[in-house]
Design an enzyme around this catalytic site. Sequence first.
Site, mmCIF file in Angstrom:
data_model
loop_
_atom_site.group_PDB
_atom_site.id
_atom_site.type_symbol
_atom_site.label_atom_id
_atom_site.label_comp_id
_atom_site.label_asym_id
_atom_site.label_seq_id
_atom_site.Cartn_x
_atom_site.Cartn_y
_atom_site.Cartn_z
ATOM 1 N N HIS A 73 -10.827 1.086 1.436
ATOM 2 C CA HIS A 73 -11.677 0.056 0.835
ATOM 3 C C HIS A 73 -10.916 -1.252 0.606
ATOM 4 C CE1 HIS A 73 -9.798 1.648 -2.898
ATOM 5 N NE2 HIS A 73 -9.954 0.412 -3.335
ATOM 6 N N ASP A 115 -10.741 8.236 1.682
ATOM 7 C CA ASP A 115 -10.460 6.798 1.670
ATOM 8 C C ASP A 115 -9.015 6.520 2.110
ATOM 9 O OD1 ASP A 115 -11.007 4.145 1.401
ATOM 10 O OD2 ASP A 115 -10.740 4.082 -0.766
ATOM 11 N N SER A 126 -5.415 -1.087 -6.291
ATOM 12 C CA SER A 126 -5.786 -0.126 -5.251
ATOM 13 C C SER A 126 -4.862 -0.268 -4.049
ATOM 14 C CB SER A 126 -7.235 -0.355 -4.817
ATOM 15 O OG SER A 126 -8.115 -0.078 -5.875
#
EC number: 3.4.21.-
Length: 660
Positions: free
Chosen positions: A272, A304, A373
Amino acid sequence: MALLGIKLMTLVFAAWLSCCHSSSALPSSGLSGPCLNHSCLLRNSLNGASQWGTILHSPAVGSNCPPCPMMSIMGCSPPKPLQSNSYGVLCSTIASKAKQDLKLCWKEVQTRSEMYSKRISAALIDSLHQAVGMLLMIIIWIWSSIFLVVYHVLAYMTTYHLSSAVCVGFLIFCTICAFRLISWICGDLLAFNVSGLTPIWVNFSESSCPAGLSLRRYKNEKTVEGYKPFIIPQKSPKKSVIELSFSNGSHLGYATCVRLWDGSICLMTAKHCLVKEALLKGRVAGHSLPVKNFDLFLTCDEIDFSLLRGPKQWEAYLGVKGADLITSNRIGRSPVTFYNLSKDGEWLANSAQITGRHGKLCSVLSNTSPGDSGTPYYSGKNVVGIHKGTSELENYNLMIPIPNIPGLTSPDFKFETTNVRGNLYNDEGFRLSVGEDDKAEHWTDRLMKSITFKTKRWADWAEEESESDDERGKVVPPAKPSNYGEGCPPEHNQYLSDVGDLLTKVIGPEQNEKCVDILMGIMGVDKNEVAPHKEEKAEKGNEAVVSATVKTVKEPTTQCDEDIISEIVKRVVDKMNLKAIEKSVVEILAEKAMTKAPRGKRKNSKDTSRPSTPGSYIIPAKRTPDSGPVEKSLNSTGRAKEESPSGARTLPGNIPAWVR
């Protein structure tokens, strides 16, 4: 009478004060001189009493009362009617009266409100006491009801279904023990390799619910409540963490430069975080590289995860190096570290803790913020995962583990060896000629003769040491075999050996001679015909049989069967005195316990230290390399003596005059 006089004087004084007050309130033109009329004094006193807060209603006293006869006598003028007073006087009188009435009403309201508040508080306290008592009674009733229900259930189960209940309890106990055994054997591997222990409702929710309505929802970042990490300024290992930013320069996330097992250098991050027109910022070299120049060759939408290959020498362009990987099959509960940038642009190391498994992700205790992230988690200098985000339902963050791909993210070892195609030698071809001198027994005897033991062998030690130090170094020669039974038939020798073994096991070696005498008497052997050899001993295990040479022995009958042996044993046991044997054994043991074993003479060992030399000079050959000459010790443990006393002027020495 005295009390009546006091009351009368008080009434007269109050009337005089009221008259003075009313005369000061009226105009001076109408009230000139004192007024001693009885009715005027009474009216004025009543008016004064009303002004001081007492309301008196008297119909006999009014504003139009006739003039008192005392006024004419005392020279007082009659009072004027109320209509003759001014509006100011009347208004002030009405205001004062209203004020007094309001005070009385306020006092009454205070009294009533205080009374009602006391009543209400008392009622509330009583109701609270009753409510607490009722609550306690309800708790007692519920608790006792639970105990009664449990008791009735247990009584019912033990009365009608005892065996089934015991079986269920035993199965529960076995299940708990099996689970603990599996947890103890597998350890941390249980959280990643045992898929059967995953909760069923989680799998059902993932398979039955759509993606938007799934029970497992994730956020990008969240701080963990109750976890306090430590943060220190530190750069990542090999400077492998790279900042991801948007095209306008704002922060996006992080990526990692990793080294695969095929030798290539790749870029690893969360999927992402891969946004169009994203840039990779190299903090060391100060260069930027767009992500569109990288090729996505490995991705996993379920966790992910993404792995990208870049152009040639891209890691040198950004000034980073590839870090090693630890895949999901080798992850356990352990402390880890992740790196992020501060507001000042410096790298910070944050502590974290891997706690377990959350589906196909890992649960981590860490405090992160939006924009973290893709940052890697390090265990030492190796990357164990990537930061994903957090769960909306749990109080921990999530880490993406690295998939185990042999040859890419994990090693793929193949052990190659050459096959054996035959033997160079066989038993017949490699067998060498061995002479008489080369046998094993010959070399064993030569070896034992060449070895001189400083101490005894383990088999030569006695219970008590009586040998000297000189005798300990000698080797004890082995005992010669006895020549017992040379003139006896083989059947008789075997018979005596069996009987000796039996007697030794039954009565022990203490009564050997008596047993032999009894045995000879039973078998008809004359004791005088036996010539024992004192210097020879029987073998170990046959101590009941005396080493002797039998000259003439009657041939035993061929009917030596079990009946004869049992008869011999019976007669021998009957003649045994067990109490005497026990007493003698106890005495011998007590005597040995109280006596001390003798020791050999002690000798002084040779001197191992070097001889001391007189004088202060020692030749280099005899000097010890690890110590120097011994200095003279001080007289006490106090302060060392100074060369010059405190405060004394030191000599100038060789300092030139121009320096001083």
